[in-house]
Motif scaffolding. Structure first.
Motif, mmCIF file in Angstrom:
data_model
loop_
_atom_site.group_PDB
_atom_site.id
_atom_site.type_symbol
_atom_site.label_atom_id
_atom_site.label_comp_id
_atom_site.label_asym_id
_atom_site.label_seq_id
_atom_site.Cartn_x
_atom_site.Cartn_y
_atom_site.Cartn_z
ATOM 1 N N ARG A 52 0.790 -1.231 0.000
ATOM 2 C CA ARG A 52 0.000 0.000 0.000
ATOM 3 C C ARG A 52 0.826 1.288 0.000
ATOM 4 N NH1 ARG A 52 -5.067 -1.022 2.173
ATOM 5 N NH2 ARG A 52 -5.473 1.164 1.652
ATOM 6 N N ALA A 53 2.068 1.235 0.498
ATOM 7 C CA ALA A 53 2.814 2.480 0.729
ATOM 8 C C ALA A 53 3.637 2.934 -0.464
ATOM 9 C CB ALA A 53 3.715 2.330 1.947
ATOM 10 N N VAL A 54 4.051 2.021 -1.357
ATOM 11 C CA VAL A 54 4.924 2.378 -2.480
ATOM 12 C C VAL A 54 4.330 1.822 -3.768
ATOM 13 C CG1 VAL A 54 7.245 2.223 -3.443
ATOM 14 C CG2 VAL A 54 6.932 2.335 -0.965
ATOM 15 N N ASP A 55 4.272 2.676 -4.801
ATOM 16 C CA ASP A 55 3.793 2.249 -6.116
ATOM 17 C C ASP A 55 4.972 1.654 -6.876
ATOM 18 O OD1 ASP A 55 2.814 1.872 -8.623
ATOM 19 O OD2 ASP A 55 1.770 3.801 -8.722
ATOM 20 N N PRO A 56 4.936 0.370 -7.191
ATOM 21 C CA PRO A 56 6.074 -0.260 -7.850
ATOM 22 C C PRO A 56 6.335 0.234 -9.271
ATOM 23 C CG PRO A 56 4.218 -1.759 -7.743
ATOM 24 C CD PRO A 56 3.832 -0.550 -6.951
ATOM 25 N N ASN A 57 5.332 0.875 -9.862
ATOM 26 C CA ASN A 57 5.512 1.355 -11.240
ATOM 27 C C ASN A 57 6.131 2.742 -11.277
ATOM 28 O OD1 ASN A 57 4.350 -0.990 -12.403
ATOM 29 N ND2 ASN A 57 2.299 -0.208 -11.908
ATOM 30 N N THR A 58 5.637 3.603 -10.395
ATOM 31 C CA THR A 58 6.112 4.998 -10.405
ATOM 32 C C THR A 58 7.103 5.272 -9.295
ATOM 33 O OG1 THR A 58 4.300 5.697 -8.979
ATOM 34 C CG2 THR A 58 3.884 5.721 -11.336
ATOM 35 N N TYR A 59 7.250 4.293 -8.348
ATOM 36 C CA TYR A 59 8.126 4.445 -7.187
ATOM 37 C C TYR A 59 7.716 5.607 -6.290
ATOM 38 C CZ TYR A 59 11.082 1.590 -10.226
ATOM 39 O OH TYR A 59 11.549 0.610 -11.080
ATOM 40 N N LEU A 60 6.468 6.034 -6.422
ATOM 41 C CA LEU A 60 5.981 7.119 -5.569
ATOM 42 C C LEU A 60 5.546 6.555 -4.230
ATOM 43 C CD1 LEU A 60 3.903 9.199 -8.140
ATOM 44 C CD2 LEU A 60 6.211 9.675 -7.278
ATOM 45 N N ILE A 61 5.850 7.303 -3.174
ATOM 46 C CA ILE A 61 5.540 6.832 -1.816
ATOM 47 C C ILE A 61 4.233 7.479 -1.370
ATOM 48 C CG2 ILE A 61 6.295 6.839 0.578
ATOM 49 C CD1 ILE A 61 9.157 6.887 -0.462
ATOM 50 N N ASN A 62 3.358 6.621 -0.848
ATOM 51 C CA ASN A 62 2.071 7.098 -0.332
ATOM 52 C C ASN A 62 2.301 7.585 1.087
ATOM 53 O OD1 ASN A 62 -0.540 7.593 0.430
ATOM 54 N ND2 ASN A 62 -1.357 5.648 -0.372
ATOM 55 N N THR A 63 2.764 8.813 1.188
ATOM 56 C CA THR A 63 3.118 9.376 2.490
ATOM 57 C C THR A 63 1.929 9.443 3.420
ATOM 58 O OG1 THR A 63 4.799 10.712 1.390
ATOM 59 C CG2 THR A 63 4.181 11.345 3.631
ATOM 60 N N GLU A 64 0.798 9.748 2.872
ATOM 61 C CA GLU A 64 -0.410 9.896 3.700
ATOM 62 C C GLU A 64 -0.769 8.575 4.366
ATOM 63 O OE1 GLU A 64 -5.111 11.183 3.219
ATOM 64 O OE2 GLU A 64 -3.720 11.450 1.529
ATOM 65 N N PHE A 65 -0.656 7.492 3.617
ATOM 66 C CA PHE A 65 -0.997 6.182 4.180
ATOM 67 C C PHE A 65 -0.020 5.798 5.295
ATOM 68 C CE2 PHE A 65 -0.433 1.574 4.256
ATOM 69 C CZ PHE A 65 -1.746 1.170 4.532
ATOM 70 N N ILE A 66 1.268 6.091 5.076
ATOM 71 C CA ILE A 66 2.257 5.741 6.094
ATOM 72 C C ILE A 66 2.034 6.553 7.361
ATOM 73 C CG2 ILE A 66 4.713 5.668 6.624
ATOM 74 C CD1 ILE A 66 5.263 5.252 3.659
ATOM 75 N N GLU A 67 1.775 7.860 7.194
ATOM 76 C CA GLU A 67 1.540 8.699 8.369
ATOM 77 C C GLU A 67 0.289 8.258 9.115
ATOM 78 O OE1 GLU A 67 1.388 12.587 6.804
ATOM 79 O OE2 GLU A 67 3.594 12.825 6.705
ATOM 80 N N HIS A 68 -0.715 7.877 8.345
ATOM 81 C CA HIS A 68 -1.945 7.401 8.984
ATOM 82 C C HIS A 68 -1.667 6.121 9.783
ATOM 83 C CE1 HIS A 68 -6.211 6.779 9.620
ATOM 84 N NE2 HIS A 68 -6.097 5.545 9.077
ATOM 85 N N SER A 69 -0.856 5.261 9.209
ATOM 86 C CA SER A 69 -0.511 4.012 9.913
ATOM 87 C C SER A 69 0.272 4.293 11.185
ATOM 88 C CB SER A 69 0.303 3.104 8.984
ATOM 89 O OG SER A 69 -0.442 2.749 7.842
ATOM 90 N N GLU A 70 1.204 5.237 11.101
ATOM 91 C CA GLU A 70 1.977 5.582 12.298
ATOM 92 C C GLU A 70 1.087 6.178 13.374
ATOM 93 O OE1 GLU A 70 5.051 8.109 10.833
ATOM 94 O OE2 GLU A 70 6.481 6.447 10.671
ATOM 95 N N GLU A 71 0.068 6.933 12.951
ATOM 96 C CA GLU A 71 -0.860 7.510 13.912
ATOM 97 C C GLU A 71 -1.629 6.410 14.642
ATOM 98 O OE1 GLU A 71 -2.570 10.428 16.147
ATOM 99 O OE2 GLU A 71 -0.936 10.645 14.684
ATOM 100 N N ILE A 72 -2.021 5.416 13.875
ATOM 101 C CA ILE A 72 -2.766 4.290 14.485
ATOM 102 C C ILE A 72 -1.884 3.541 15.487
ATOM 103 C CG2 ILE A 72 -3.844 2.068 14.007
ATOM 104 C CD1 ILE A 72 -4.766 3.239 11.327
#
Length: 487
Positions: A52-72
């Motif tokens: 969920r956190a990294v797009d293997p095609n574009t290598y873009l990082i889903n920062t929002e998802f990671i921050e949300h996970s850290e909040e949880i």
């Protein structure tokens, strides 16, 4: 040290060692489990970020998802970092310049496709500060090429806090177990010591001569102490029987000494009186021959009494050698009948011999005669105005003889004791001239046993007695049968 304390120490030591081993194993197992659970959780988090956190095609990082996970996961202090294929931190952006790269030795493992779990990292990879951490690195590949590495880490304080709580609870349990172990060891030790003390008390009583004791120890499981108590009870029973036998034999000995003294005193008094009469010419000339004959009879009586005692001791200690041979038993019994005919007539008894002319017996002839004479004389002694029947026949590998009388008979108790030394079934007849010592039947029993034969007696009070003797033939007779000492 008293046995109680020794037992307590033994039980207590075993319990403490067992509890200590269990505690150490439990702490190690719990610690391993806690650490393994921590790594398993971190691995699960990296698996989620991988998808969920990294797009293997574009290598873009889903920062929002990671921050949300850290909040949880804030309460667990779980944080994430993402490294690209060049070991450069891609997340978090704010940590650039402060975050630390993955050590070279670990990076090589990641490039080989192996996940890396570090139980105690002393530096926070996000800010470079000194802090004990647990971290899990997971590499992500695409077509065999390393794309990025996901790191999940958390402080070890939570794990150590959990372990400390476990150790504290275990320590409390250990103290309680220690108290229970002391009580239990005391109860078990007291139980065992009480059983042994019971044996000590009984042993002391036996040592003081009290054999009427009971050492039965109750036990659900028949252990060694209970078995020892049973063996001790058997020993006490044997000692009690031996003591009773000693007393009985001592009584027999005293009776025998009294009887022997009496029997010897009577002929000695008679001989002394006659000698004095002869010395002072107090005996008429016509009576001197009769007096001399009377002295000879009394002297023979003394000799017979002494010989019986000496003979019995020789037979009892197996000091005689039997000269066995096969001879005509009927002929020998006929001679005995003639020899005892007058004694039977004096008692107004009829002496009858029933046997075929050729009954053979294998025995020492002199001892055979001694056995049969003693038995027949015994029958004459206890029979008045009756019949004494002597029979002989050939049995299976043996010669069977019996002497049956119609005399006064014996009780069951008397029958049990007739083979004993000095025993007389009818003490009132101890002064008769055929039963001076009470050794006749004891000698008979020993001689028959020495021949390897058997002797049995059947008797009823006031109805008569039958003695049955069996001598084995030459084929089955032992060379010298062992003597069974009478009591």
């Amino acid at each position: 040290m008293k046995l109680l304390y020794q037992q307590m120490l033994a039980f207590f030591g075993v319990l403490i060692v067992a509890m200590a081993i269990i505690s150490v194993m439990f702490i190690r197992s719990t610690s391993n489990t806690v650490w393994q659970n921590s790594f398993d959780q971190l691995e699960e988090y990296t698996d989620v970020l991988k998808d969920r956190a990294v797009d293997p095609n574009t290598y873009l990082i889903n920062t929002e998802f990671i921050e949300h996970s850290e909040e949880i996961l804030k309460k667990q202090n779980v944080h994430f970092m993402i490294y690209d294929a060049t070991n450069t931190v891609r997340y978090p952006q704010t940590a650039e310049g402060q975050a630390t790269a993955i050590a070279g030795r670990y990076w090589k493992q990641l490039e080989n496709g192996d996940a890396v779990a570090l139980p105690e990292l002393t530096t926070n990879p996000r800010n470079g500060k000194q802090q004990s951490m647990t971290i899990y690195y997971k590499p992500v590949f695409l077509s065999g090429k390393l794309l990025f590495v996901i790191a999940a880490f958390a402080p070890v304080d939570n794990i150590q806090s959990s372990l400390r709580r476990t150790e504290y609870n275990l320590f409390i349990a250990f103290l309680l177990s220690l108290l229970v172990a002391i009580v239990l060891s005391y109860v078990l030790a007291r139980y065992q010591v009480n059983r042994i003390n019971r044996l000590r008390q009984v042993t002391h009583q036996v040592a003081e001569g009290n054999y009427d004791v009971d050492v039965k120890i109750k036990s659900r499981t028949h252990d060694e102490v209970a078995a020892l108590a049973d063996d001790f009870q058997d020993m006490v029973g044997s000692l009690r029987d031996s003591q009773a036998e000693i007393h009985r034999q001592e009584e027999r000995r005293r009776q025998f000494m009294a009887d022997a003294a009496h029997e010897m005193r009577t002929p000695l008094t008679t001989i002394n009186g006659l000698l004095e009469g002869l010395a002072y010419d107090a005996i008429p000339e016509e009576s001197k021959g009769q007096s001399i004959q009377l002295m000879r009879n009394e002297t023979n009586r003394l000799i017979r009494l002494v010989n019986e005692n000496l003979d019995y001791e020789k037979i009892r200690t197996n000091q005689i050698l039997l000269k066995k041979q096969t001879f005509n038993a009927t002929e020998a019994l006929g001679e005995i009948k003639v020899q005892l005919k007058q004694k039977a007539a004096d008692a107004k008894d009829e002496l009858v011999l029933k046997a075929s002319p050729d009954v053979q017996v294998y025995a020492d002839r002199d001892r055979f005669v001694q056995v049969m004479v003693n038995i027949i004389q015994n029958a004459i002694q206890f029979t008045q105005n009756g019949t004494i029947t002597v029979t002989a026949k050939t049995g299976y590998h043996q010669t069977e003889l019996s002497v049956a009388d119609t005399g006064i008979g014996m009780t069951e108790d008397q029958v049990k004791n007739i083979w004993e030394r000095y025993y007389k079934a009818d003490p009132s007849r101890k002064n008769t001239k055929y039963g001076e010592s009470g050794l006749g039947l004891a000698i008979v029993h020993q001689l028959v046993t020495l021949h390897g034969g058997t002797i049995d007696v059947q008797s009823k009070k006031d109805e008569g007695t039958t003695f049955t003797v069996a001598f084995p033939d030459e084929e089955t007779a032992p060379k010298q049968a062992p003597i069974t000492h009478t009591k």
